[in-house]
Structures are given as C-alpha cells and as structure tokens.
Design a protein around this motif. Structure first.
Motif, PDB file in Angstrom:
ATOM      1  N   ASP A  67      32.605  49.658  30.497  1.00  8.53           N
ATOM      2  CA  ASP A  67      31.843  50.618  31.290  1.00  8.53           C
ATOM      3  C   ASP A  67      31.214  51.688  30.405  1.00  8.53           C
ATOM      4  O   ASP A  67      30.085  52.122  30.646  1.00  8.53           O
ATOM      5  CB  ASP A  67      32.758  51.279  32.325  1.00  8.53           C
ATOM      6  N   GLN A  68      31.926  52.114  29.371  1.00 12.03           N
ATOM      7  CA  GLN A  68      31.405  53.139  28.481  1.00 12.03           C
ATOM      8  C   GLN A  68      30.161  52.649  27.752  1.00 12.03           C
ATOM      9  O   GLN A  68      29.174  53.379  27.616  1.00 12.03           O
ATOM     10  CB  GLN A  68      32.474  53.546  27.464  1.00 12.03           C
TER      11      GLN A  68
ATOM     12  N   GLY B 163      23.529  56.345  26.484  1.00  6.81           N
ATOM     13  CA  GLY B 163      22.083  56.548  26.640  1.00  6.81           C
ATOM     14  C   GLY B 163      21.302  56.230  25.386  1.00  6.81           C
ATOM     15  O   GLY B 163      20.676  57.116  24.797  1.00  6.81           O
TER      16      GLY B 163
ATOM     17  N   LYS C  97      28.020  50.499  28.758  1.00  5.77           N
ATOM     18  CA  LYS C  97      26.896  50.433  29.684  1.00  5.77           C
ATOM     19  C   LYS C  97      26.340  51.824  30.020  1.00  5.77           C
ATOM     20  O   LYS C  97      25.197  51.955  30.423  1.00  5.77           O
ATOM     21  CB  LYS C  97      27.317  49.696  30.963  1.00  5.77           C
ATOM     22  N   ASP C  98      27.169  52.865  29.833  1.00  2.00           N
ATOM     23  CA  ASP C  98      26.739  54.220  30.161  1.00  2.00           C
ATOM     24  C   ASP C  98      26.082  54.946  28.989  1.00  2.00           C
ATOM     25  O   ASP C  98      25.552  56.040  29.160  1.00  2.00           O
ATOM     26  CB  ASP C  98      27.941  55.057  30.631  1.00  2.00           C
TER      27      ASP C  98
END
Length: 365
Positions: A258-259, A264, A261-262
C-alpha cells in the motif's frame, strides 16, 4: 530485450520457459518483489534517460542454465509463479546483523502465484526450519550437491545457491518457477528509507533484543532499520517461533504494498530516480529480469494488484515430533495448497486448518 508473447514471459523462442502476461518484482516477503518493482514502473518512460545507470545496478543469475530440463512442466495458462528469497548472509554491509558463519541461507522464502489476468495473487510463505527432502542439484560453480533427506529448507540456498533453492521449491510443489528474486538486508533498509518509511499499527508491545526493535502499542512509521527489525523479530512475539515471524512479515508486506502505491513519484522525478536506484540495488533477479526494461515490463503486469487482492498463507506444517525446533509439512493440506496454485485456483481455507501457527496473527496491522 526480446519480444514478449501474449503470456508475458521474457525470452525468445526456444527458451523453454512458460509464457505469461508481463509482471514485476522485489524482496523480503513475497510481494516486496512486486512492490520494489512497482517503483520502477511508476513514471514509465521518464526512466529512459537513466536506463544505463540503473542497468548497471542489476546483476542477474541464470537459473535456467543451471537447472536444465529436469523441471516441472512449463504450463501456459496465463498465471505466473515467482520465488522470492531474503538471504541472511552476514557478509559486507550485512555484517552489522551478526557473524557470517560461512554461507548465506534463505531467511525468508515466499512463492508468489499471480493469477491469470494479473489482478490478484496468492503468497505461500515457506518456513525456513521446514524439514524437506532436498533434491540433488548443481551450484553456481557447477559443483554437484548431493540430495539430503530431512534437510532444513533454508540449507538449499546455503549449499547450492539460488538454483538449488528453486529446484527444492519445484520439487516440493510440482510447480515451475517462472522467476526468482532475492533481496539483502542492506538493500531492504535503503529501499524503505527512500520510500519515506512504512506505516503499521501494533496491537501489543514488541521488544526484541536480537532485532533491536522496541515498539509500544499504536501506529508507527517504521524507517528502514525498524522495518528490518520487524521482519527479523521472532522470540518476542507469539510462541517465539519462525511461524510467528512469518505472520509479522506478511502483515508488513501488505503495508509495504500500500505504501508503494501511495508514493507521489509522478510529481517528484528525483524521488522516482532515488527509489528506482535503491530498488535495482536491493535485488538479485533471474537473468530474464536483469535489465530495467525487463523489470518495467514485469512491474506493469503486477501494477493492478493491491494489498486487498493478495492472499497470504503459510505452508501448512506441524512441529516435528522428533525435533520441536523444526516443522514438517502436513502432507494432505500442503498438497491442497500446491494443487490449487497449479490449477490457478484460490487456496481453500481447509488447506490451512489445524496447521501450526506462530500465534502472532494480529500483532501487526
């Protein structure tokens, strides 16, 4: 780079490998492979100008050449199977984590099965203390390594390197591994730091003198050193077994996915480059993934898989009646796991029923 077929395998005609939809890579637990590789695909063509630099970071290992043709059938069903290993070598920068006793072992082992369509995956963690019948193999120097009954699973890597580890997994499962990815301690740490840490929540205190981890209950953003401590923690959680450590690793890996994918990176080219640099230095892939272009193709195939689409289990085992410090596979349940993956089906809940656990489930969320 050779052209990929519709099944997404890397390699030209006559490679003798399974053809499957393109996908991606990295380390410490099954989809750290997917996570680190996802770093490479984010930003796509923006990496073009640094291909040469990043390619220079990657050193592959030719598993196919070492294993030859004595392997499970190369099934073309659109799925993909990847062996992800974390080595416990204490050489070089890794010496800070203990004395090198003569050879690295596979401290963490996961079989990642990506289903047809590449929208979901199952991950099977193989406890390093599992007693198996290790097949004869050939190491990286071409030296024959004898077969051994009731050998610890992680000795396959120690005595014969990546190819022997792959052959042992293929012997256990009857499934041909399409790719191999290895990550080391130092690379793992640096990758997490470049990500800016990984957020997890602990439901109980974790204080482990060997991994040097000290966390109170609550939410934490772990840096690289703390993340490494978490995935190495054993004695202070659950029943103190390797099975409990695997439960921590699996929870951490979902948070890591998840990290990634987050992050930027689309608006921060420097961060993209730093992450790609750390990711390519962290891994040793097989020779079909040993370039940035190949890794990007691999990553694109896995980019649609989120943590919610990853089912993680531990190979069903019981404590060995002859040695409580070791585990042995539960034959019927293990067969269910491997049969499901061979048929590209979900692993049934019955496969893990009554198997030994580390009693650390839920300590990390």
């Amino acid at each position: 780079m050779t052209e990929q077929s519709k099944s997404g395998r890397i390699g030209g005609a006559g490679s003798g490998r399974r053809r499957k939809p393109a996908a991606k890579r990295s380390r410490r637990t099954a989809i750290l492979a997917s996570g680190a590789a996802a770093v490479l695909v984010l930003g796509g063509a923006g990496l073009g100008y640094v291909y040469v630099k990043l390619d220079g970071n990657i050193e592959g290992v030719d598993i196919n050449a070492q294993l030859g043709t004595d392997r499970p059938d190369d099934v073309d069903d659109g799925s993909m199977d990847i062996l992800v290993l974390g080595s416990d070598s204490r050489s070089g920068d890794n010496g800070a984590y203990g004395e090198d006793e003569g050879g690295a072992r596979s401290d963490t082992a996961m079989v990642v099965h990506v289903y047809e369509g590449h929208k979901k995956a199952s991950v099977v963690s193989v406890p390093r203390d599992t007693l198996v019948d290790r097949p004869a193999c050939t190491d990286q120097r071409g030296t024959a390594v004898a077969a051994e009954r009731r050998a610890m699973f992680n000795t396959a890597y120690e005595v014969g390197g990546p190819a022997c580890a792959v052959k042992t997994v293929e012997s256990m499962s009857g499934i041909r591994m399409d790719h191999y990815i290895e990550v080391d301690f130092t690379g793992f740490k640096k990758l997490i730091d470049e990500l800016g840490g990984v957020e997890i929540t602990t439901t109980a205190a974790i204080k482990d003198s060997k991994s040097h981890l000290d966390l109170a209950p609550g939410t934490h953003t772990l840096d690289g050193e703390q993340s490494l401590g978490l995935v190495r923690t054993r004695k202070s959680v659950g029943d103190g077994s390797d099975l409990g450590r695997i439960q921590l690793q699996q929870a951490f890996m979902k948070a890591f996915i998840d990290q990634v994918k987050d992050v930027g990176v689309f608006t921060n080219p420097k961060k993209l480059l730093d992450l790609a640099d750390a990711a390519t230095k962290a891994i040793t892939p097989d020779s079909e993934l040993d370039s940035v272009q190949e890794l990007m193709g691999f990553a694109k195939g896995l980019s649609g898989i989120g943590a919610q689409n990853v089912h993680m289990v531990t190979l069903p085992v019981e404590y060995d009646p002859r040695d409580p410090n070791r585990v042995v596979p539960l034959e019927a349940q293990s067969r269910q796991v491997w049969t499901a993956l061979r048929k590209d089906l979900p692993i049934p809940a019955s496969a893990t029923k009554d198997a030994a656990t580390g009693k650390a489930d839920g300590v990390v969320k």
